[in-house]
Design a protein around this motif. Structure first.
Motif, PDB file in Angstrom:
ATOM      1  N   PHE A 197       1.419   8.358  -8.971  1.00  0.00           N
ATOM      2  CA  PHE A 197       1.681   7.955 -10.482  1.00  0.00           C
ATOM      3  C   PHE A 197       2.973   7.397 -10.177  1.00  0.00           C
ATOM      4  CE2 PHE A 197       2.516   8.010 -14.411  1.00  0.00           C
ATOM      5  CZ  PHE A 197       1.554   6.853 -15.087  1.00  0.00           C
ATOM      6  N   VAL A 198       4.197   8.671  -9.884  1.00  0.00           N
ATOM      7  CA  VAL A 198       5.036   7.962 -10.636  1.00  0.00           C
ATOM      8  C   VAL A 198       6.201   7.203  -9.810  1.00  0.00           C
ATOM      9  CG1 VAL A 198       7.553   9.419 -10.578  1.00  0.00           C
ATOM     10  CG2 VAL A 198       5.222  10.295 -11.240  1.00  0.00           C
ATOM     11  N   ILE A 199       5.332   7.233  -8.366  1.00  0.00           N
ATOM     12  CA  ILE A 199       6.308   6.045  -7.561  1.00  0.00           C
ATOM     13  C   ILE A 199       5.423   4.945  -7.703  1.00  0.00           C
ATOM     14  CG2 ILE A 199       5.822   5.103  -4.818  1.00  0.00           C
ATOM     15  CD1 ILE A 199       5.508   8.251  -3.905  1.00  0.00           C
ATOM     16  N   THR A 200       4.225   4.666  -8.050  1.00  0.00           N
ATOM     17  CA  THR A 200       3.526   3.279  -8.651  1.00  0.00           C
ATOM     18  C   THR A 200       4.338   2.560  -9.593  1.00  0.00           C
ATOM     19  OG1 THR A 200       1.717   3.670  -9.697  1.00  0.00           O
ATOM     20  CG2 THR A 200       1.497   3.390  -7.213  1.00  0.00           C
ATOM     21  N   SER A 201       4.689   3.766 -10.516  1.00  0.00           N
ATOM     22  CA  SER A 201       5.430   3.351 -11.889  1.00  0.00           C
ATOM     23  C   SER A 201       6.398   3.309 -11.595  1.00  0.00           C
ATOM     24  CB  SER A 201       4.775   4.549 -12.855  1.00  0.00           C
ATOM     25  OG  SER A 201       4.690   4.957 -13.211  1.00  0.00           O
ATOM     26  N   SER A 202       7.588   3.250 -10.532  1.00  0.00           N
ATOM     27  CA  SER A 202       8.792   3.559 -10.658  1.00  0.00           C
ATOM     28  C   SER A 202       8.888   1.841  -9.830  1.00  0.00           C
ATOM     29  CB  SER A 202       9.593   4.307 -10.106  1.00  0.00           C
ATOM     30  OG  SER A 202       9.712   5.381 -10.668  1.00  0.00           O
ATOM     31  N   VAL A 203       7.721   1.577  -8.951  1.00  0.00           N
ATOM     32  CA  VAL A 203       8.429   0.591  -7.806  1.00  0.00           C
ATOM     33  C   VAL A 203       7.495  -0.774  -9.004  1.00  0.00           C
ATOM     34  CG1 VAL A 203       7.365  -0.795  -6.467  1.00  0.00           C
ATOM     35  CG2 VAL A 203       7.209   1.720  -6.084  1.00  0.00           C
ATOM     36  N   LYS A 204       6.790  -0.556 -10.350  1.00  0.00           N
ATOM     37  CA  LYS A 204       6.798  -1.558 -11.368  1.00  0.00           C
ATOM     38  C   LYS A 204       7.727  -1.746 -11.883  1.00  0.00           C
ATOM     39  CE  LYS A 204       2.814  -0.235 -13.255  1.00  0.00           C
ATOM     40  NZ  LYS A 204       1.294   0.064 -13.849  1.00  0.00           N
ATOM     41  N   ASP A 205       8.864  -1.081 -12.037  1.00  0.00           N
ATOM     42  CA  ASP A 205       9.611  -0.813 -13.084  1.00  0.00           C
ATOM     43  C   ASP A 205      11.157  -1.303 -12.602  1.00  0.00           C
ATOM     44  OD1 ASP A 205       8.576   1.077 -15.435  1.00  0.00           O
ATOM     45  OD2 ASP A 205       9.385   2.111 -15.019  1.00  0.00           O
ATOM     46  N   VAL A 206      11.553  -1.316 -11.161  1.00  0.00           N
ATOM     47  CA  VAL A 206      11.979  -1.048 -10.648  1.00  0.00           C
ATOM     48  C   VAL A 206      12.234  -3.064 -10.496  1.00  0.00           C
ATOM     49  CG1 VAL A 206      13.626  -1.646  -8.375  1.00  0.00           C
ATOM     50  CG2 VAL A 206      13.103   0.150  -9.684  1.00  0.00           C
ATOM     51  N   CYS A 207      10.535  -4.075  -9.741  1.00  0.00           N
ATOM     52  CA  CYS A 207      10.068  -4.838  -9.562  1.00  0.00           C
ATOM     53  C   CYS A 207      10.041  -6.110 -10.982  1.00  0.00           C
ATOM     54  CB  CYS A 207       9.196  -5.103  -8.721  1.00  0.00           C
ATOM     55  SG  CYS A 207       9.766  -4.472  -7.114  1.00  0.00           S
ATOM     56  N   CYS A 230       0.795  -1.373   0.088  1.00  0.00           N
ATOM     57  CA  CYS A 230       0.045   0.083   0.012  1.00  0.00           C
ATOM     58  C   CYS A 230       1.044   0.665  -0.024  1.00  0.00           C
ATOM     59  CB  CYS A 230      -0.630   0.040   0.985  1.00  0.00           C
ATOM     60  SG  CYS A 230      -2.281  -1.384   1.193  1.00  0.00           S
ATOM     61  N   VAL A 231       0.538   2.066  -0.568  1.00  0.00           N
ATOM     62  CA  VAL A 231       1.414   3.805  -0.860  1.00  0.00           C
ATOM     63  C   VAL A 231       0.613   4.337  -1.248  1.00  0.00           C
ATOM     64  CG1 VAL A 231       2.828   4.649  -2.370  1.00  0.00           C
ATOM     65  CG2 VAL A 231       2.488   2.291  -2.602  1.00  0.00           C
ATOM     66  N   TYR A 232       0.854   5.595   0.711  1.00  0.00           N
ATOM     67  CA  TYR A 232       0.530   6.831   1.375  1.00  0.00           C
ATOM     68  C   TYR A 232       0.687   8.146   0.666  1.00  0.00           C
ATOM     69  CZ  TYR A 232      -1.688   2.665   4.135  1.00  0.00           C
ATOM     70  OH  TYR A 232      -2.278   1.304   3.905  1.00  0.00           O
ATOM     71  N   THR A 233       0.462   8.378   0.260  1.00  0.00           N
ATOM     72  CA  THR A 233       1.082  10.323   0.439  1.00  0.00           C
ATOM     73  C   THR A 233       0.268  11.339   0.883  1.00  0.00           C
ATOM     74  OG1 THR A 233       0.137  10.736  -1.774  1.00  0.00           O
ATOM     75  CG2 THR A 233       2.253  10.057  -2.127  1.00  0.00           C
ATOM     76  N   VAL A 234       1.270  12.020   1.666  1.00  0.00           N
ATOM     77  CA  VAL A 234      -0.294  13.416   2.242  1.00  0.00           C
ATOM     78  C   VAL A 234       1.275  14.678   1.777  1.00  0.00           C
ATOM     79  CG1 VAL A 234      -0.311  13.668   4.668  1.00  0.00           C
ATOM     80  CG2 VAL A 234      -0.020  11.579   4.294  1.00  0.00           C
ATOM     81  N   GLY A 235      -0.131  15.423   1.278  1.00  0.00           N
ATOM     82  CA  GLY A 235       0.611  16.826   1.230  1.00  0.00           C
ATOM     83  C   GLY A 235      -0.224  18.004   1.877  1.00  0.00           C
ATOM     84  N   GLU A 286      -4.891  16.552  -3.636  1.00  0.00           N
ATOM     85  CA  GLU A 286      -5.321  15.431  -4.027  1.00  0.00           C
ATOM     86  C   GLU A 286      -4.746  15.753  -5.820  1.00  0.00           C
ATOM     87  OE1 GLU A 286      -7.530  18.244  -3.789  1.00  0.00           O
ATOM     88  OE2 GLU A 286      -9.310  17.268  -3.050  1.00  0.00           O
ATOM     89  N   LEU A 287      -4.656  16.634  -6.956  1.00  0.00           N
ATOM     90  CA  LEU A 287      -4.303  16.406  -7.268  1.00  0.00           C
ATOM     91  C   LEU A 287      -2.487  16.033  -7.864  1.00  0.00           C
ATOM     92  CD1 LEU A 287      -6.478  19.065  -9.884  1.00  0.00           C
ATOM     93  CD2 LEU A 287      -6.893  16.376  -9.684  1.00  0.00           C
ATOM     94  N   ALA A 288      -1.849  17.419  -7.244  1.00  0.00           N
ATOM     95  CA  ALA A 288      -0.462  16.904  -7.322  1.00  0.00           C
ATOM     96  C   ALA A 288      -0.106  15.733  -6.416  1.00  0.00           C
ATOM     97  CB  ALA A 288      -0.033  18.380  -6.383  1.00  0.00           C
ATOM     98  N   LEU A 289      -1.016  14.861  -5.548  1.00  0.00           N
ATOM     99  CA  LEU A 289      -0.433  14.054  -4.431  1.00  0.00           C
ATOM    100  C   LEU A 289      -0.712  12.014  -5.344  1.00  0.00           C
ATOM    101  CD1 LEU A 289      -1.232  14.537  -0.928  1.00  0.00           C
ATOM    102  CD2 LEU A 289       0.313  14.104  -1.894  1.00  0.00           C
ATOM    103  N   ALA A 290      -1.682  12.942  -6.655  1.00  0.00           N
ATOM    104  CA  ALA A 290      -2.127  11.696  -7.415  1.00  0.00           C
ATOM    105  C   ALA A 290      -1.105  11.881  -8.493  1.00  0.00           C
ATOM    106  CB  ALA A 290      -3.714  12.163  -8.319  1.00  0.00           C
ATOM    107  N   GLU A 291      -0.711  12.650  -9.232  1.00  0.00           N
ATOM    108  CA  GLU A 291       0.652  12.771 -10.108  1.00  0.00           C
ATOM    109  C   GLU A 291       2.232  11.679  -9.259  1.00  0.00           C
ATOM    110  OE1 GLU A 291       3.940  16.030 -12.271  1.00  0.00           O
ATOM    111  OE2 GLU A 291       1.950  16.609 -11.305  1.00  0.00           O
TER     112      GLU A 291
END
Length: 147
Positions: A88-98, A69-74, A80-85
């Motif tokens: 998205f970058v965090i999940t994309s990077s984790v998928k790339d690495v894994c 589970c990934v959580y961002t707080v700002g 909400e829109l900036a945190l969604a971006e």
């Protein structure tokens, strides 16, 4: 400011956390609040389905990716829109690495590289890099070649 990025397993154990501008005495509150929020809402959620909440004048965007589970707080400009971006970058990077949505074991096997990615994405509470290729280049764990 981006106050926190937390990644936990499906049981609520924190795997990675990054706090920025959050006093040490408030961090335990945020950890338990976010894990409870995820436990209440992420059961049966689809991969990368975004959930939004607000608490004490801050915004929270969170999701599930594989077994994590990934959580961002700002706050302020990190709505909400900036945190969604950011998420998205965090999940994309984790998928790339894994190479795929990670199991907890795969995530822990790639822990070092994932932490490097997080450091390139968010630095001192500010979103630094959003381009997948640039992040991939910055976290290459190869020694420089002699020219």
């Amino acid at each position: 400011m981006l106050l926190a990025v937390l990644i936990s397993n499906s049981e609520g154990n924190i795997l990675v956390e990054r706090f920025n501008g959050v006093p040490a005495e408030e961090r335990l509150h945020w950890r338990s609040f976010l894990v409870k929020l995820g436990a209440d809402n992420l059961k049966g959620a689809k991969n990368e389905e975004l959930f939004v909440a607000s608490h004490k004048s801050v915004y929270i965007v969170y999701t599930v990716l594989g077994d994590i589970c990934v959580y961002t707080v700002g706050k302020d400009e990190y709505d909400e829109l900036a945190l969604a971006e950011v998420i998205f970058v965090i999940t994309s990077s984790v998928k790339d690495v894994c190479g795929k949505p990670p199991t907890e074991r795969l995530f822990l096997d790639k822990y070092g590289k994932i932490c490097l990615c997080l450091d390139e994405i968010v630095w001192k509470g500010i979103l630094e890099n959003t381009e997948r290729d640039r992040i991939r280049r910055l976290v290459r764990l190869k020694p420089p070649t002699d020219v």
